[in-house]
Design a protein around this motif. Structure first.
Motif, PDB file in Angstrom:
ATOM      1  N   ASN A 167       0.845  -1.194   0.000  1.00  0.00           N
ATOM      2  CA  ASN A 167       0.000   0.000   0.000  1.00  0.00           C
ATOM      3  C   ASN A 167       0.881   1.246   0.000  1.00  0.00           C
ATOM      4  OD1 ASN A 167      -2.127   1.752   0.163  1.00  0.00           O
ATOM      5  ND2 ASN A 167      -2.851   1.068   2.167  1.00  0.00           N
ATOM      6  N   PRO A 168       1.653   1.440  -1.076  1.00  0.00           N
ATOM      7  CA  PRO A 168       2.625   2.531  -1.075  1.00  0.00           C
ATOM      8  C   PRO A 168       2.023   3.920  -0.886  1.00  0.00           C
ATOM      9  CG  PRO A 168       2.445   1.536  -3.279  1.00  0.00           C
ATOM     10  CD  PRO A 168       1.728   0.642  -2.324  1.00  0.00           C
ATOM     11  N   VAL A 169       0.740   4.086  -1.190  1.00  0.00           N
ATOM     12  CA  VAL A 169       0.148   5.424  -1.005  1.00  0.00           C
ATOM     13  C   VAL A 169       0.197   5.825   0.469  1.00  0.00           C
ATOM     14  CG1 VAL A 169      -2.011   6.736  -1.114  1.00  0.00           C
ATOM     15  CG2 VAL A 169      -1.284   5.370  -3.080  1.00  0.00           C
ATOM     16  N   ASP A 199      -4.129  -8.276  -4.175  1.00  0.00           N
ATOM     17  CA  ASP A 199      -4.430  -7.699  -2.861  1.00  0.00           C
ATOM     18  C   ASP A 199      -5.821  -8.127  -2.419  1.00  0.00           C
ATOM     19  OD1 ASP A 199      -2.868  -5.048  -1.442  1.00  0.00           O
ATOM     20  OD2 ASP A 199      -4.859  -5.557  -0.678  1.00  0.00           O
ATOM     21  N   ILE A 200      -6.077  -7.926  -1.137  1.00  0.00           N
ATOM     22  CA  ILE A 200      -7.360  -8.380  -0.590  1.00  0.00           C
ATOM     23  C   ILE A 200      -8.368  -7.249  -0.404  1.00  0.00           C
ATOM     24  CG2 ILE A 200      -6.398 -10.421   0.532  1.00  0.00           C
ATOM     25  CD1 ILE A 200      -6.229  -8.853   3.124  1.00  0.00           C
ATOM     26  N   TYR A 201      -7.935  -6.017  -0.582  1.00  0.00           N
ATOM     27  CA  TYR A 201      -8.836  -4.884  -0.357  1.00  0.00           C
ATOM     28  C   TYR A 201      -8.787  -3.870  -1.503  1.00  0.00           C
ATOM     29  CZ  TYR A 201      -9.386  -6.048   4.655  1.00  0.00           C
ATOM     30  OH  TYR A 201      -9.686  -6.654   5.848  1.00  0.00           O
ATOM     31  N   ARG A 221       5.137   6.150  15.007  1.00  0.00           N
ATOM     32  CA  ARG A 221       4.700   5.434  16.224  1.00  0.00           C
ATOM     33  C   ARG A 221       3.873   4.230  15.794  1.00  0.00           C
ATOM     34  NH1 ARG A 221       1.675   9.530  18.335  1.00  0.00           N
ATOM     35  NH2 ARG A 221      -0.450   8.755  18.478  1.00  0.00           N
ATOM     36  N   ARG A 222       4.046   3.131  16.475  1.00  0.00           N
ATOM     37  CA  ARG A 222       3.200   1.957  16.225  1.00  0.00           C
ATOM     38  C   ARG A 222       2.381   1.658  17.458  1.00  0.00           C
ATOM     39  NH1 ARG A 222       6.977   0.994  12.279  1.00  0.00           N
ATOM     40  NH2 ARG A 222       6.195  -0.237  10.544  1.00  0.00           N
ATOM     41  N   HIS A 223       1.248   1.002  17.246  1.00  0.00           N
ATOM     42  CA  HIS A 223       0.387   0.624  18.363  1.00  0.00           C
ATOM     43  C   HIS A 223       0.083  -0.863  18.245  1.00  0.00           C
ATOM     44  CE1 HIS A 223      -3.054   0.343  21.046  1.00  0.00           C
ATOM     45  NE2 HIS A 223      -2.624   1.457  21.587  1.00  0.00           N
ATOM     46  N   LEU A 274       0.589  10.057   7.894  1.00  0.00           N
ATOM     47  CA  LEU A 274       1.914  10.631   8.190  1.00  0.00           C
ATOM     48  C   LEU A 274       2.732  10.786   6.908  1.00  0.00           C
ATOM     49  CD1 LEU A 274       4.378  11.395   9.959  1.00  0.00           C
ATOM     50  CD2 LEU A 274       4.718   8.967  10.403  1.00  0.00           C
ATOM     51  N   ASN A 275       2.546   9.833   5.988  1.00  0.00           N
ATOM     52  CA  ASN A 275       3.378   9.879   4.784  1.00  0.00           C
ATOM     53  C   ASN A 275       2.907  10.917   3.768  1.00  0.00           C
ATOM     54  OD1 ASN A 275       5.482   8.120   5.469  1.00  0.00           O
ATOM     55  ND2 ASN A 275       4.081   6.396   5.263  1.00  0.00           N
ATOM     56  N   ASP A 276       1.854  11.653   4.106  1.00  0.00           N
ATOM     57  CA  ASP A 276       1.529  12.821   3.281  1.00  0.00           C
ATOM     58  C   ASP A 276       2.467  13.979   3.619  1.00  0.00           C
ATOM     59  OD1 ASP A 276      -0.414  11.519   1.910  1.00  0.00           O
ATOM     60  OD2 ASP A 276      -2.112  12.413   2.984  1.00  0.00           O
ATOM     61  N   ILE A 277       3.217  13.851   4.712  1.00  0.00           N
ATOM     62  CA  ILE A 277       4.188  14.915   5.024  1.00  0.00           C
ATOM     63  C   ILE A 277       5.636  14.435   5.015  1.00  0.00           C
ATOM     64  CG2 ILE A 277       2.574  16.427   6.262  1.00  0.00           C
ATOM     65  CD1 ILE A 277       3.766  15.344   8.895  1.00  0.00           C
ATOM     66  N   THR A 278       5.865  13.117   4.944  1.00  0.00           N
ATOM     67  CA  THR A 278       7.264  12.688   4.788  1.00  0.00           C
ATOM     68  C   THR A 278       7.669  13.002   3.343  1.00  0.00           C
ATOM     69  OG1 THR A 278       6.526  10.453   4.294  1.00  0.00           O
ATOM     70  CG2 THR A 278       7.181  10.910   6.575  1.00  0.00           C
ATOM     71  N   ASP A 279       8.971  13.113   3.143  1.00  0.00           N
ATOM     72  CA  ASP A 279       9.460  13.785   1.940  1.00  0.00           C
ATOM     73  C   ASP A 279      10.273  12.805   1.085  1.00  0.00           C
ATOM     74  OD1 ASP A 279      10.846  15.396   0.155  1.00  0.00           O
ATOM     75  OD2 ASP A 279      11.246  16.967   1.634  1.00  0.00           O
TER      76      ASP A 279
HETATM   77  N1  LIG Z   1       6.060   7.082   8.108  1.00  0.00           N
HETATM   78  C1  LIG Z   1       6.247   5.777   8.181  1.00  0.00           C
HETATM   79  N2  LIG Z   1       6.003   5.017   7.100  1.00  0.00           N
HETATM   80  C2  LIG Z   1       6.215   3.696   7.151  1.00  0.00           C
HETATM   81  C3  LIG Z   1       6.712   3.079   8.310  1.00  0.00           C
HETATM   82  C4  LIG Z   1       6.975   3.890   9.444  1.00  0.00           C
HETATM   83  O1  LIG Z   1       7.420   3.409  10.487  1.00  0.00           O
HETATM   84  N3  LIG Z   1       6.724   5.226   9.339  1.00  0.00           N
HETATM   85  N4  LIG Z   1       6.956   1.738   8.311  1.00  0.00           N
HETATM   86  C5  LIG Z   1       7.315   1.149   7.047  1.00  0.00           C
HETATM   87  C6  LIG Z   1       7.368  -0.306   7.118  1.00  0.00           C
HETATM   88  S1  LIG Z   1       8.381  -0.958   8.298  1.00  0.00           S
HETATM   89  C7  LIG Z   1       6.733  -1.109   6.261  1.00  0.00           C
HETATM   90  S2  LIG Z   1       7.021  -2.783   6.303  1.00  0.00           S
HETATM   91  C8  LIG Z   1       5.863  -0.536   5.224  1.00  0.00           C
HETATM   92  C9  LIG Z   1       4.696  -1.391   4.820  1.00  0.00           C
HETATM   93  O2  LIG Z   1       4.321  -0.939   3.586  1.00  0.00           O
HETATM   94  P1  LIG Z   1       3.369  -1.768   2.629  1.00  0.00           P
HETATM   95  O3  LIG Z   1       3.748  -3.172   2.614  1.00  0.00           O
HETATM   96  O4  LIG Z   1       3.316  -1.044   1.342  1.00  0.00           O
HETATM   97  O5  LIG Z   1       1.972  -1.543   3.325  1.00  0.00           O
HETATM   98  P2  LIG Z   1       1.065  -2.378   4.300  1.00  0.00           P
HETATM   99  O6  LIG Z   1       0.366  -1.392   5.122  1.00  0.00           O
HETATM  100  O7  LIG Z   1       1.793  -3.463   4.969  1.00  0.00           O
HETATM  101  O8  LIG Z   1      -0.016  -2.948   3.276  1.00  0.00           O
HETATM  102  C10 LIG Z   1      -0.167  -4.277   3.010  1.00  0.00           C
HETATM  103  C11 LIG Z   1      -1.053  -4.516   1.810  1.00  0.00           C
HETATM  104  O9  LIG Z   1      -1.179  -5.919   1.613  1.00  0.00           O
HETATM  105  C12 LIG Z   1      -2.537  -6.305   1.546  1.00  0.00           C
HETATM  106  N5  LIG Z   1      -2.587  -7.672   2.095  1.00  0.00           N
HETATM  107  C13 LIG Z   1      -2.707  -8.069   3.372  1.00  0.00           C
HETATM  108  N6  LIG Z   1      -2.610  -9.404   3.466  1.00  0.00           N
HETATM  109  C14 LIG Z   1      -2.404  -9.868   2.215  1.00  0.00           C
HETATM  110  C15 LIG Z   1      -2.212 -11.172   1.673  1.00  0.00           C
HETATM  111  O10 LIG Z   1      -2.187 -12.187   2.368  1.00  0.00           O
HETATM  112  N7  LIG Z   1      -2.011 -11.246   0.326  1.00  0.00           N
HETATM  113  C16 LIG Z   1      -2.033 -10.158  -0.485  1.00  0.00           C
HETATM  114  N8  LIG Z   1      -1.815 -10.325  -1.776  1.00  0.00           N
HETATM  115  N9  LIG Z   1      -2.239  -8.924   0.023  1.00  0.00           N
HETATM  116  C17 LIG Z   1      -2.412  -8.780   1.338  1.00  0.00           C
HETATM  117  C18 LIG Z   1      -3.286  -5.230   2.288  1.00  0.00           C
HETATM  118  O11 LIG Z   1      -4.608  -5.116   1.837  1.00  0.00           O
HETATM  119  C19 LIG Z   1      -2.448  -3.968   1.949  1.00  0.00           C
HETATM  120  O12 LIG Z   1      -2.853  -3.430   0.725  1.00  0.00           O
HETATM  121  O13 LIG Z   1       5.396   0.739   5.662  1.00  0.00           O
HETATM  122  C20 LIG Z   1       6.438   1.617   5.888  1.00  0.00           C
HETATM  123  N10 LIG Z   1       5.964   2.959   6.045  1.00  0.00           N
END
Ligand SMILES: Nc1nc2c(c(=O)[nH]1)N[C@H]1C(S)=C(S)[C@@H](COP(=O)(O)OP(=O)(O)OC[C@H]3O[C@@H](n4cnc5c(=O)[nH]c(N)nc54)[C@H](O)[C@@H]3O)O[C@H]1N2
Ligand SMILES: Nc1nc2c(c(=O)[nH]1)N[C@H]1C(S)=C(S)[C@@H](COP(=O)(O)OP(=O)(O)OC[C@H]3O[C@@H](n4cnc5c(=O)[nH]c(N)nc54)[C@H](O)[C@@H]3O)O[C@H]1N2
Ligand code: SF4
Ligand SMILES: [Mo]
Length: 741
Positions: A401-403, A426-428, A617-619, A711-716
């Motif tokens: 979910n890169p957005v 994806d599932i959603y 932050r994570r919860h 949050l990522n609407d303000i990270t650069d």
């Molecule tokens: N500002 C900020 N940004 C961050 C972070 C942060 O700490 N701060 N953390 C970063 C980190 S560590 C990570 S890992 C990334 C994650 O970044 P991404 O991997 O891009 O995003 P997720 O939120 O994990 O989204 C997972 C997607 O997989 C789908 N999905 C869930 N289960 C399955 C499945 O079994 N199969 C398939 N095909 N799809 C599935 C969900 O619907 C969703 O669309 O975000 C990063 N972004």
């Protein structure tokens, strides 16, 4: 009446299913009680030797996820009026046709692929390399470059293999230093540890110490002996000063590593400008505190210096990841019981996977380096938006979910909307996949078997577990690996020779199924029943040992017979046989790192008055961007708040709960302020993964109950670690102002 009786007569008894929770890295064993296709309860599996009955509140979301009406069950096609269900055949045909057309017109440079975090949490990971190869995508991205890339680069540079992750030997250490990690919320990362907080408590119960370095007094810090507030993005300075202090006071103690390292003198010289006195102001950590910390760690009999997301996704993420490895080496704690060790996983990914390569390719627009053929995701939007040869025209996302997850999400949104063709596995229908032309959904996680293949090198204690599917998959559905396999076959060049040349493993998976592939890997792995796959460096003696290994070694059959998992013992020393670097030495003073030190020296300045930097932050009840559609998890107070120190709030005229605007170079978000002394002055703390109010997002609960701001609407996207190109998600400069009421 008769009908009811008849129904009752066929009602089955409640049954128990033992399973690995796949939602995070902790790999908890769960017991799912079910009856007639319904889940009655989900509890911790006390008989699981790895997690010992521990679970977190997210375990119940396995049920919510399975039952979620918003979870896609059929392939979806986007048409002018919205989304329509289509057959798998039509979806695959269209996807194949469009990707092949674009590939034929402008080549692999115009095809992108983004692999998200859950890709690692499905055994379908084994089907990914062949898929990416068949797709011919030359622009490859993943969540790695918003996460652990600096650690992987450091692994590759120092140990010779990107997957040689040293993990803290939690069960035997006397001193754990946690830099930028919050296992009390995340349940541990780059250290797979069932009951991670129980294991951390164990350190203190044994008389050891736990110290947390973090700009926020986190839930983990509250359970530690000591917490060191640090200004965001300055960990390299702290760690380098600790190393200098060890050099200056003669505290460097390489122990068994003496003959395995080179460049010690150059390292000492390069780090000399960083001393407790020179870094105190920039880090916000008093010089005396740094001295004591350095001495305490150096004197500890067994210490593990561990860093995570906050240490990686920051301005000097590359240098910080390097210094974390260096400090473990200087204190002789690498590959030593109670220090940072390498796992001996049941599936040997290190033996199978590529060691990784740095900078062999650069991004077209900004020239950022690729690692192992993958570009930093901070350049993905510009590679889609910037016209010219090599512009990305088609994109495949898998479980990503890169957005919401990558910097400058608004730009990413805009970029995805401009693609000629996009397909999401994806599932959603979420913030990202709403831009796809087709969505191919895999079955529910409970409708497939499970093994944490990707996490196997990260376990703090060796173990093996595999779970069968709980429910039969609905008719005409596909698992992730089957979707990937089908696409691989359709997109591969028709050249039969090339097909046969594909990895043997992939052929097994394609022809005989994923579980047979897993079985093959288990049997040929370190605990297997068969001789190992040919592996560089295995001596004749090792081979002989393998041959005489008892026949009851690990296999899928054995894991089926042991549904709670099998303990494979504590971590073992193995550096000598594992190092894949030249001359089997660890180079401490590589130019890649030393060349970035001048950039760090320029930043060696105190904080400007009024300067504010945002961190994440994570919860424990949330998981990145995709688990806000479970009412049970999101209920309660709004967790998408901007934490501010009372001093900053007073200066800015902000009261608790007031709506504030947080603005950076790329954009602004609005959310409620939460005034708390748990963040240090100069820090604003906002969780990532929210921002579900975007048009077209089909997540009913998330939109209604937990929309929040992203949050990522303000990270650069321009702010990256110079060495690795990893996004700086912690430490972005922001301005905060109260919203006009
Ligand atoms: N500002 C900020 N940004 C961050 C972070 C942060 O700490 N701060 N953390 C970063 C980190 S560590 C990570 S890992 C990334 C994650 O970044 P991404 O991997 O891009 O995003 P997720 O939120 O994990 O989204 C997972 C997607 O997989 C789908 N999905 C869930 N289960 C399955 C499945 O079994 N199969 C398939 N095909 N799809 C599935 C969900 O619907 C969703 O669309 O975000 C990063 N972004
Ligand atoms: N509940 C839950 N569990 C999860 C996830 C989730 O979203 N929710 N995500 C999963 C994923 S994909 C990952 S990668 C892991 C992440 O696992 P962790 O890294 O343990 O998780 P975070 O809570 O992001 O911890 C990062 C910490 O770094 C701190 N920090 C920020 N900036 C700096 C800095 O400049 N220096 C220092 N020293 N610290 C800093 C933050 O305050 C935060 O406490 O969690 C996994 N588990
Ligand atoms: S800590 Fe929670 S989410 Fe992670 S594996 Fe265990 S139950 Fe699942
Ligand atoms: Mo992550």
């Amino acid at each position: 009446m008769i009908g009811t009786l008849a129904k009752e007569a066929v009602m089955s008894q409640p049954a128990q299913h033992f399973r690995i929770c796949h939602l995070c890295e902790a790999m908890c064993g769960v017991v799912i009680e079910h009856q007639d296709g319904e889940i009655l309860s989900i509890k911790g599996d006390k008989a699981d030797p790895f997690s010992r009955g521990h679970i977190c509140p997210k375990a119940v979301a396995l049920k919510d996820l399975h039952e979620d009406p918003d979870r896609l069950r059929r392939p979806m096609k986007r048409v002018a009026t919205g989304w329509v269900e289509v057959s798998w055949e039509e979806a695959f045909d269209e996807v194949e046709k469009n990707l092949k057309r674009i590939r034929q017109q402008t080549g692999g440079d115009s095809i992108g692929v983004y692999l998200g975090n859950p890709t690692v949490h499905t055994p379908a990971l084994l089907a990914v390399p062949a898929f990416v190869h068949a797709l011919g995508a030359r622009q490859r991205f993943s969540a790695t470059s918003v996460d652990q890339l600096p650690t992987m680069v450091a692994n590759q540079q120092l140990f010779g293999h990107q997957l040689l992750f040293p993990v803290p030997d939690l069960d035997r250490t006397d001193f754990l230093l946690i830099v930028g990690g919050n296992p009390a919320a995340s349940n541990g990362s780059l250290m797979s540890a069932g009951d991670v907080m129980g294991r951390i408590k164990g350190i203190r119960d044994r008389g050891g110490r736990v110290v947390v370095v973090d700009p926020r007094l986190t839930e983990t810090a509250l359970k530690a002996d000591d917490h060191v507030f640090i200004r965001p993005g300055t960990d390299f300075f702290l760690l380098a000063a600790m190393a200098s202090e060890m050099f200056d006071r003669g505290l460097v103690r390489l122990r068994d590593l003496e003959h395995h390292v080179e460049g010690l003198v150059e390292l000492q010289q390069a780090l000399a400008p960083f001393t407790p006195d020179t870094v105190a102001e920039v880090t916000g950590v008093a010089a005396e505190r740094i001295r004591t910390l350095a001495a305490d760690i150096a004197m500890a009999e067994r210490a593990a210096i561990y860093g995570r997301v906050g240490a990686c996704t920051q301005e000097f993420g590359g240098l910080t990841a390097w210094m974390l490895h260096i400090l473990n080496i200087l204190t002789g704690n690498l590959d030593r019981e109670g220090g940072m060790m390498f796992a001996t996983p049941p599936l040997d990914l290190v033996g199978l996977g590529s060691p990784g390569s740095y900078g062999k390719q650069r991004s077209r627009v900004r020239q950022l380096p690729a690692f192992s053929g993958e570009l930093p995701v901070s350049v993905m939007a510009e590679e889609i938006l910037t016209p010219g040869e090599g512009q990305i025209r088609a994109l495949v996302t898998h479980a990503g979910n890169p957005v919401l997850s990558t910097p400058n999400g608004k730009q990413m949104d805009h970029a995805l909307a401009s693609l000629e063709f996009m397909v999401s596995i994806d599932i959603y229908i979420n913030e990202t996949t709403r831009h796809a032309h087709f969505i191919l959904p895999p079955v529910s996680p409970l409708e497939r078997s499970h093994m944490e293949v990707g996490l196997s090198p990260l376990m703090v204690r060796n173990a093996a577990k595999w779970s069968p599917a709980l429910f039969e998959a609905p008719e005409d559905s596909r698992q992730d690996w089957q979707i990937l396999s089908e696409l691989t076959q359709r997109l591969s060049s028709t050249n039969a020779v090339q097909r046969v040349a594909r990895r043997g493993l992939q052929l097994v998976v394609d022809q005989l199924g994923l579980d047979t592939g897993l079985d093959l890997l288990l049997r040929t792995g370190p605990y297997g029943t068969h001789a190992t796959l040919s592996k560089k460096g295995s001596t004749p003696v090792q081979k002989l040992l393998t041959m005489v290994r008892p026949k009851d070694g690990l296999s899928l059959k054995k894991l089926r017979e042991n549904p709670h998992g099998i303990d494979l013992g504590p971590l073992r020393r193995q550096l000598r046989s594992r190092l894949e670097t030249k001359r089997r030495r660890i180079p401490l003073a590589l130019p890649l790192y030393l060349d970035d030190i001048p950039r760090a020296l320029e930043r060696l300045q105190p904080r400007q008055p009024g300067e504010l930097r945002v961190i994440g932050r994570r919860h424990v009840r949330s998981n990145n961007s995709w688990m806000h559609n479970s009412h049970r998890l999101v209920k309660g107070p709004n967790r998408c708040t901007a934490m501010l120190h009372p001093d900053d709030a007073a200066l800015l005229g902000i009261a608790n709960g007031m709506s504030v605007r947080v603005q950076s170079r790329v954009g602004a978000i609005e959310l409620p302020a939460e005034i708390t002394e748990s963040v240090m002055p100069g820090v604003v703390c906002v969780p990532h993964g929210f921002g579900h109010a975007r048009a077209g997002v089909q997540l009913r609960v998330a939109r209604k109950e937990a929309a929040g701001a992203s949050l990522n609407d303000i990270t650069d996207e321009r702010f990256v670690d110079a060495i690795t190109g990893t996004a700086v998600l912690n430490g972005v400069s922001v301005r905060v102002a109260p919203m006009a009421s």
